[in-house]
Motif scaffolding. Structure first.
Motif, PDB file in Angstrom:
ATOM      1  N   ARG A 315      41.660  30.358  37.876  1.00  0.00           N
ATOM      2  CA  ARG A 315      42.209  30.006  39.096  1.00  0.00           C
ATOM      3  C   ARG A 315      43.621  30.278  38.654  1.00  0.00           C
ATOM      4  O   ARG A 315      44.158  30.850  39.368  1.00  0.00           O
ATOM      5  CB  ARG A 315      41.366  28.211  39.110  1.00  0.00           C
ATOM      6  CG  ARG A 315      39.880  27.887  39.101  1.00  0.00           C
ATOM      7  CD  ARG A 315      40.091  26.989  39.609  1.00  0.00           C
ATOM      8  NE  ARG A 315      40.755  25.566  38.908  1.00  0.00           N
ATOM      9  CZ  ARG A 315      39.876  25.280  37.674  1.00  0.00           C
ATOM     10  NH1 ARG A 315      38.028  25.523  37.732  1.00  0.00           N
ATOM     11  NH2 ARG A 315      40.317  24.200  37.335  1.00  0.00           N
ATOM     12  N   LEU A 316      44.030  30.483  37.626  1.00  0.00           N
ATOM     13  CA  LEU A 316      45.417  30.432  36.644  1.00  0.00           C
ATOM     14  C   LEU A 316      45.728  31.530  37.120  1.00  0.00           C
ATOM     15  O   LEU A 316      46.472  31.978  38.264  1.00  0.00           O
ATOM     16  CB  LEU A 316      45.522  30.583  36.144  1.00  0.00           C
ATOM     17  CG  LEU A 316      46.979  30.103  35.253  1.00  0.00           C
ATOM     18  CD1 LEU A 316      47.337  28.454  35.705  1.00  0.00           C
ATOM     19  CD2 LEU A 316      47.327  29.749  34.146  1.00  0.00           C
ATOM     20  N   GLN A 317      45.001  32.481  37.218  1.00  0.00           N
ATOM     21  CA  GLN A 317      45.494  33.546  37.301  1.00  0.00           C
ATOM     22  C   GLN A 317      45.877  34.267  39.034  1.00  0.00           C
ATOM     23  O   GLN A 317      46.406  35.124  39.430  1.00  0.00           O
ATOM     24  CB  GLN A 317      44.440  34.959  36.895  1.00  0.00           C
ATOM     25  CG  GLN A 317      44.992  36.191  36.890  1.00  0.00           C
ATOM     26  CD  GLN A 317      43.766  37.483  35.557  1.00  0.00           C
ATOM     27  OE1 GLN A 317      43.985  36.844  34.977  1.00  0.00           O
ATOM     28  NE2 GLN A 317      43.222  38.545  36.781  1.00  0.00           N
ATOM     29  N   TYR A 318      44.327  33.817  39.459  1.00  0.00           N
ATOM     30  CA  TYR A 318      44.231  34.348  41.130  1.00  0.00           C
ATOM     31  C   TYR A 318      45.445  33.658  41.534  1.00  0.00           C
ATOM     32  O   TYR A 318      45.956  33.592  42.588  1.00  0.00           O
ATOM     33  CB  TYR A 318      43.129  33.822  41.235  1.00  0.00           C
ATOM     34  CG  TYR A 318      42.386  35.212  42.511  1.00  0.00           C
ATOM     35  CD1 TYR A 318      43.200  36.244  43.055  1.00  0.00           C
ATOM     36  CD2 TYR A 318      41.320  33.978  43.153  1.00  0.00           C
ATOM     37  CE1 TYR A 318      42.785  36.216  44.232  1.00  0.00           C
ATOM     38  CE2 TYR A 318      41.172  34.665  44.742  1.00  0.00           C
ATOM     39  CZ  TYR A 318      42.061  36.385  44.794  1.00  0.00           C
ATOM     40  OH  TYR A 318      41.328  36.533  46.542  1.00  0.00           O
ATOM     41  N   GLY A 319      45.281  32.242  40.888  1.00  0.00           N
ATOM     42  CA  GLY A 319      45.842  31.252  41.670  1.00  0.00           C
ATOM     43  C   GLY A 319      47.596  31.313  42.389  1.00  0.00           C
ATOM     44  O   GLY A 319      47.990  31.861  43.500  1.00  0.00           O
ATOM     45  N   LEU A 320      47.924  31.828  41.121  1.00  0.00           N
ATOM     46  CA  LEU A 320      49.418  32.423  40.943  1.00  0.00           C
ATOM     47  C   LEU A 320      50.039  33.762  41.860  1.00  0.00           C
ATOM     48  O   LEU A 320      51.083  33.700  42.190  1.00  0.00           O
ATOM     49  CB  LEU A 320      50.124  31.939  39.815  1.00  0.00           C
ATOM     50  CG  LEU A 320      50.301  30.832  38.755  1.00  0.00           C
ATOM     51  CD1 LEU A 320      50.937  31.474  37.516  1.00  0.00           C
ATOM     52  CD2 LEU A 320      50.573  30.007  39.400  1.00  0.00           C
ATOM     53  N   PHE A 321      48.572  34.500  41.486  1.00  0.00           N
ATOM     54  CA  PHE A 321      49.033  36.252  42.587  1.00  0.00           C
ATOM     55  C   PHE A 321      49.562  35.127  44.044  1.00  0.00           C
ATOM     56  O   PHE A 321      50.015  35.669  44.879  1.00  0.00           O
ATOM     57  CB  PHE A 321      48.107  36.483  41.978  1.00  0.00           C
ATOM     58  CG  PHE A 321      47.303  37.857  43.068  1.00  0.00           C
ATOM     59  CD1 PHE A 321      48.431  39.366  42.930  1.00  0.00           C
ATOM     60  CD2 PHE A 321      46.626  37.838  43.869  1.00  0.00           C
ATOM     61  CE1 PHE A 321      47.946  40.011  43.656  1.00  0.00           C
ATOM     62  CE2 PHE A 321      46.744  39.146  44.908  1.00  0.00           C
ATOM     63  CZ  PHE A 321      47.446  39.939  44.707  1.00  0.00           C
ATOM     64  N   LEU A 322      48.117  34.915  44.587  1.00  0.00           N
ATOM     65  CA  LEU A 322      47.897  34.561  45.402  1.00  0.00           C
ATOM     66  C   LEU A 322      49.078  33.990  46.006  1.00  0.00           C
ATOM     67  O   LEU A 322      50.039  33.961  47.662  1.00  0.00           O
ATOM     68  CB  LEU A 322      46.539  33.550  46.265  1.00  0.00           C
ATOM     69  CG  LEU A 322      45.757  34.929  46.336  1.00  0.00           C
ATOM     70  CD1 LEU A 322      44.707  33.110  46.038  1.00  0.00           C
ATOM     71  CD2 LEU A 322      45.757  35.366  47.259  1.00  0.00           C
ATOM     72  N   LYS A 323      49.656  33.082  45.307  1.00  0.00           N
ATOM     73  CA  LYS A 323      51.499  32.205  46.016  1.00  0.00           C
ATOM     74  C   LYS A 323      52.151  33.016  45.905  1.00  0.00           C
ATOM     75  O   LYS A 323      52.840  33.212  47.091  1.00  0.00           O
ATOM     76  CB  LYS A 323      51.642  31.573  44.970  1.00  0.00           C
ATOM     77  CG  LYS A 323      53.018  30.295  44.561  1.00  0.00           C
ATOM     78  CD  LYS A 323      53.112  29.406  43.641  1.00  0.00           C
ATOM     79  CE  LYS A 323      53.998  30.464  42.846  1.00  0.00           C
ATOM     80  NZ  LYS A 323      54.546  29.294  41.617  1.00  0.00           N
ATOM     81  N   VAL A 324      52.208  34.400  45.083  1.00  0.00           N
ATOM     82  CA  VAL A 324      53.724  35.137  45.297  1.00  0.00           C
ATOM     83  C   VAL A 324      53.148  36.581  46.211  1.00  0.00           C
ATOM     84  O   VAL A 324      54.318  37.168  46.990  1.00  0.00           O
ATOM     85  CB  VAL A 324      53.478  35.569  44.004  1.00  0.00           C
ATOM     86  CG1 VAL A 324      54.716  37.013  44.134  1.00  0.00           C
ATOM     87  CG2 VAL A 324      53.807  35.068  42.580  1.00  0.00           C
ATOM     88  N   LEU A 325      52.187  36.554  46.558  1.00  0.00           N
ATOM     89  CA  LEU A 325      51.860  37.250  48.391  1.00  0.00           C
ATOM     90  C   LEU A 325      52.083  36.295  49.545  1.00  0.00           C
ATOM     91  O   LEU A 325      52.276  37.061  50.369  1.00  0.00           O
ATOM     92  CB  LEU A 325      49.679  37.608  47.596  1.00  0.00           C
ATOM     93  CG  LEU A 325      49.267  38.353  49.120  1.00  0.00           C
ATOM     94  CD1 LEU A 325      50.255  39.494  48.078  1.00  0.00           C
ATOM     95  CD2 LEU A 325      47.636  38.034  48.755  1.00  0.00           C
ATOM     96  N   GLY A 326      51.914  35.508  48.932  1.00  0.00           N
ATOM     97  CA  GLY A 326      52.741  34.566  50.384  1.00  0.00           C
ATOM     98  C   GLY A 326      52.147  33.123  50.982  1.00  0.00           C
ATOM     99  O   GLY A 326      52.332  32.979  51.848  1.00  0.00           O
TER     100      GLY A 326
END
Ligand code: SF4
Length: 488
Positions: A315-326
């Motif tokens: 969740r951490l890896q994917y969630g932060l990725f999605l956050k930076v994706l916009g």
């Protein structure tokens, strides 16, 4: 990231005009004076980007001209060195940065034989590229400023061995050309100093001395640079224990050397901001994952859809990725709520909502957490058998990796024929090079050629950089198509 502007006891030269008379540097003397921790780190990270790209180029078997071209492009971005004649530029500051970065990396890379070997190879390559690229006059000034301990060969000796010298010249001159012994300048060095020339039979050997023509004298310079650096790293290693107690520098050096071992230099510069300024919505994620995500994120997305759940690190890896994706916080809550479709609202609100808000800096310390870089994903929080975070190129078995690659990317042009090349990179530990190759293959239709990486020859160093570049390419193609329609 170290933010404190504390001074460290690293001696660095005080800046003054033309303190560094030459663009080329053998780094005989350590920098003198004081520098901040931030400067210490920036100089090292920027240099590391270049050295990591040189390593990637070797891993990708780039021909020398291509390796040189891409390295010079990186140098222009991160470690540009103008000629001394560039009076409008602060050439001393540029050279000081180069000097400090080299010495910080010596501290980081002296600590194991593997690190020393790789560092020496990358640094000698960088020196060679700069040597070849330097302007002729400045290069000669530099050579004259040092004692290379070679002996000039006098005219009578050249005449005495004319036949042998001509025979050796025939290995490096085209058959139609003859060496002009009247003009050619030779020097003598012990044969051990020019092993590459001996191997290619480019020099005449007598009594243990190699007769080196002017055209090949650069080999002596490179060999001396390499030998000096090898010795210097051993000296640095002896002095290293003195640094062990410094809690500011040691973690930084560990981070630098670990990144280099993982083959990845640093974090992508835009890791805390939305990739191209576009907001994305929860509905868009399925399509984005299919078209633009690197394998690590594609795997997390597919697992989430299949299991309706992801474990903490996933969740951490994917969630932060999605956050930076916009993905905004509202859209993130909607996305995760919908994805965890097997649980009640109450459970979701109690157990997950806080963490999602926390990663957006809305709870707890209210920090703006950056998305994880490839270096972090490759090296920290190693996944167990039930986990889905991590980097598939590193953490999947080879069989699973190949099956997953075909299932995820065959619709974007990846075929069975591409697998051996990708597997070879994985086997040699160049995981991000394998990922870069997959990017090139799956974006060939958008005009990305082999060797171009994610732009300008750069390798993948961050999942968001991969996705951002992929989206950029799609946008460009669309704009071009729209332009064509308007024209017609
Ligand atoms: Fe993700 Fe980086 Fe691994 Fe590619 S190399 S799959 S971007 S962690």
């Amino acid at each position: 990231m170290l933010r404190a502007r504390k001074r460290v006891a690293v001696e660095v030269e005080k800046h003054s005009p033309l303190r560094y008379p030459h663009r080329l540097n053998f780094y005989d003397q350590p920098p003198q004076g004081e520098i901040t921790i931030e400067e210490f780190e920036i100089c090292a990270l920027d240099r590391l980007r270049i050295l990591a790209e040189i390593e990637s180029s070797y891993a990708r078997n780039r021909p020398w001209d291509e390796l040189k071209k891409y390295t010079l492009e990186q140098c222009k971005k991160y470690l540009h060195l103008d000629a001394s004649s560039a009076t409008l530029q602060d050439v001393d500051s540029q050279r000081r940065k180069d000097h400090i970065g080299h010495f910080v990396l010596r501290l980081a890379f002296c600590r194991s034989e593997e690190l020393r070997r790789r560092f020496v190879k990358a640094e000698t390559t960088l020196f060679r590229i700069r040597f070849e690229d330097d302007d002729r006059k400045e290069r000669e000034d530099f050579l004259q400023s040092r004692q290379f301990s070679w002996t000039p060969v006098m005219k009578d000796e050249v005449e005495q061995y004319a036949e042998q010298l001509k025979a050796a010249a025939s290995t490096y001159l085209p058959p139609k050309d003859q060496v002009d012994l009247e003009k050619e300048k030779y020097c003598k060095v012990h044969w051990t100093r020019v092993p590459d020339l001996i191997e290619k039979r480019k020099v005449f050997l007598r009594h243990g001395m190699a007769y080196v023509p002017s055209k090949e004298q650069a080999s002596i310079v490179y060999e001396e640079f390499q030998r000096n650096l090898e010795n210097a790293l051993l000296v640095t290693l002896k002095h290293l224990p003195r640094l062990d107690e410094d809690t500011r520098i040691v973690p930084l050096l560990d981070n630098l050397s670990q990144g280099f071992l993982a083959g990845v230099s640093s974090e992508w510069a835009s890791a805390t901001t939305a990739a191209n300024g576009d907001e994305i919505t929860a509905e868009m994620i399925d399509e984005l994952a299919r078209k633009h995500f690197p394998m690590c994120m594609r795997h997390l997305h597919d697992t989430l859809k299949r299991d309706k759940h992801l474990k903490h690190f996933g969740r951490l890896q994917y969630g932060l990725f999605l956050k930076v994706l916009g993905l905004s916080i509202e859209e993130a809550l909607a996305f995760w709520r919908r994805s965890f479709s097997g649980m009640t609202d109450d459970k979701f609100n109690k157990e997950y909502k806080y963490n999602i808000r926390h990663s957006y800096g809305l709870e707890g310390k209210r920090a703006n957490y950056a998305a994880k870089s490839c270096q972090q994903i490759l090296l920290s929080d190693q996944p167990g058998p039930q986990d889905s975070h991590g980097c598939p190129y590193r953490h999947f078995s080879l069989d699973n990796l190949q099956t997953a690659l075909l299932s995820m990317y065959s619709s974007q042009g990846l075929t069975v024929k591409d697998l051996p090349e990708i597997v070879a990179q994985v086997k040699s530990g160049h995981y991000h090079v394998a990922c870069t190759r997959v990017f090139e293959i799956t974006h060939a239709a958008e005009g990305v050629r082999k060797g171009e990486g994610v732009g300008g020859g750069e390798s993948v160093t961050h999942p968001n950089q991969y996705a951002a570049r992929s989206r950029e390419l799609e946008k460009k193609i669309k704009e071009e198509a729209d332009g064509d329609i308007t024209m017609s």
